[in-house]
Scaffold this active site. Structure first.
Site, PDB file in Angstrom:
ATOM      1  N   ALA A   1       0.861  -1.183   0.000  1.00 28.93           N
ATOM      2  CA  ALA A   1       0.000   0.000   0.000  1.00 28.93           C
ATOM      3  C   ALA A   1       0.892   1.225   0.000  1.00 28.93           C
ATOM      4  O   ALA A   1       1.529   1.551   0.995  1.00 28.93           O
ATOM      5  CB  ALA A   1      -0.879  -0.001   1.246  1.00 28.93           C
TER       6      ALA A   1
ATOM      7  N   TYR B   1       5.648   9.897   7.117  1.00 29.50           N
ATOM      8  CA  TYR B   1       4.781   9.006   6.326  1.00 29.50           C
ATOM      9  C   TYR B   1       5.216   9.004   4.868  1.00 29.50           C
ATOM     10  O   TYR B   1       5.449   7.958   4.274  1.00 29.50           O
ATOM     11  CB  TYR B   1       3.341   9.499   6.454  1.00 29.50           C
ATOM     12  CG  TYR B   1       2.307   8.651   5.757  1.00 29.50           C
ATOM     13  CD1 TYR B   1       2.031   7.352   6.191  1.00 29.50           C
ATOM     14  CD2 TYR B   1       1.560   9.155   4.700  1.00 29.50           C
ATOM     15  CE1 TYR B   1       1.048   6.579   5.569  1.00 29.50           C
ATOM     16  CE2 TYR B   1       0.573   8.399   4.081  1.00 29.50           C
ATOM     17  CZ  TYR B   1       0.319   7.108   4.519  1.00 29.50           C
ATOM     18  OH  TYR B   1      -0.655   6.352   3.906  1.00 29.50           O
TER      19      TYR B   1
END
Ligand code: UDP
Length: 327
Positions: free
Chosen positions: A117, A148
């Site tokens: 992902a 992130y």
């Protein structure tokens, strides 16, 4: 014939739990893994009674062991909301770096196909709109989202290196904003934030002037795209998302209409590095997977609102982040 076996990391999360459902439906043996920092067992508790579902409470940033053969691995373990990155930045970095390294090693030893992902965040605050996969992005590595964004960029790089160097079968999906049942009401993302505020009778908070755009994809559409990508031959990153772009201000108006909220809208400061525009270019998904989203926002929002309304009053009111305390 024996069932195909698939490991899904982040199984108790929003996307992970929907993926578990889908692969159970397709009669796979599903091995769910999650350390429950941001995941919630309630998302998968209906699966525990099934013989083709197993669950391991494990942090994939530590060595991962799975007995037996493994045909597929889906790596969906990661904090995934801007509030999470601020609260648990190190775990966010570790799962996207140490975590994927462990899973790549596992995939090599089991000869599994691994799908990771990735995210539209690899494009950062994009200077082109919509974003095609060829766009390299505009990311601030040391900003609040850097933990992130850079973990996900590293994750793509190491996955591609294992593909080219070791010949591992890999797939990379770049996921754009997705919504639906099982999102965390308190994860700070704009949709649960607005609906939560509407349900609690609080003012709705728009960050900045609300002119920034997002494009929201209903979770079932996303899962279908991922399913098709996994079984395709395509190894380059692929965008999966809904190109129906909307400003946050318009989105807020839609939520007010949906919920009948009477309270006012307040404008707060725009968070650092908040992308001004985001919309997937899905030409590749259409051409290669024959995929495009089917659920429009009105339908998807209605289902999602019903889900949030069905939560207990305690859950709707409960806004702190105590789940981080289990680490
Ligand atoms: N946002 C907002 N009010 C909120 C929460 C978020 O206006 O209460 C904005 C946020 O600044 C961003 C957009 O909504 O521009 C989407 O934010 P989200 O956290 O859902 O995810 P992002 O797409 O930024 O990763």
């Amino acid at each position: 014939m024996a069932r195909k076996r698939i490991l899904i990391t982040g199984a108790a999360g929003f996307l992970g739990s929907h993926l578990c459902d889908r692969f159970i439906k397709e009669d796979f043996q599903v091995i769910g893994m999650d350390n429950l920092i941001t995941g919630d067992l309630r998302n998968i508790e209906h699966l525990f009674k099934l013989e083709n579902f197993e669950f391991y409470n494990h942090d994939v940033s530590k060595f991962v062991y799975v007995a037996g053969n493994l045909d597929y691995i889906l790596h969906f373990a990661s904090p995934a909301s801007p509030i999470d990155y601020l609260k648990i930045p190190i775990q966010t970095l570790k799962v996207g770096s140490l975590g994927i390294h462990n899973l790549l090693g596992l995939a090599r030893s089991k000869k599994s196909r691994l799908l990771i992902a990735s995210t539209s965040e690899v494009y950062g605050d994009p200077t082109v709109n919509p974003q095609p996969e060829e766009y390299w992005g505009n990311v601030n590595p040391v900003g609040p989202r850097g933990v992130y964004d850079e973990a996900k960029r590293f994750q793509e790089a190491i996955t591609m290196a294992y593909h080219t160097f070791h010949g591992l079968e890999t797939r990379i999906v770049r996921i754009f904003n997705t919504y639906g049942p099982r999102m965390r009401l308190n994860d700070g993302r704009v949709l649960p934030a607005f609906i939560g505020q509407a349900l609690r009778g609080e003012d709705l908070t728009i960050f900045g002037d609300g002119s920034q755009t997002r494009s929201f994809c209903y979770v079932d559409d996303l899962v279908e795209g991922i399913y098709r990508l996994l079984f395709s031959d395509y190894v380059q990153p692929m965008n999966i998302g809904n190109p129906d772009e909307i400003t946050i201000k318009e989105f807020c108006e839609e939520i007010i209409k949906l919920t009948g909220a009477k309270q006012k809208v307040v404008y707060n400061e725009l968070p650092t590095d908040d992308p001004k525009q985001r919309r997937p270019d899905i030409i590749k998904a259409k051409a290669i997977l024959g995929w495009e989203p089917k659920v429009n926002r009105a339908e998807g929002l209605k289902i999602t609102y019903e889900y949030f309304k069905s939560l207990s009053e305690h859950e709707i009111k409960h806004k702190d982040f105590t789940y981080y305390n289990n680490k």
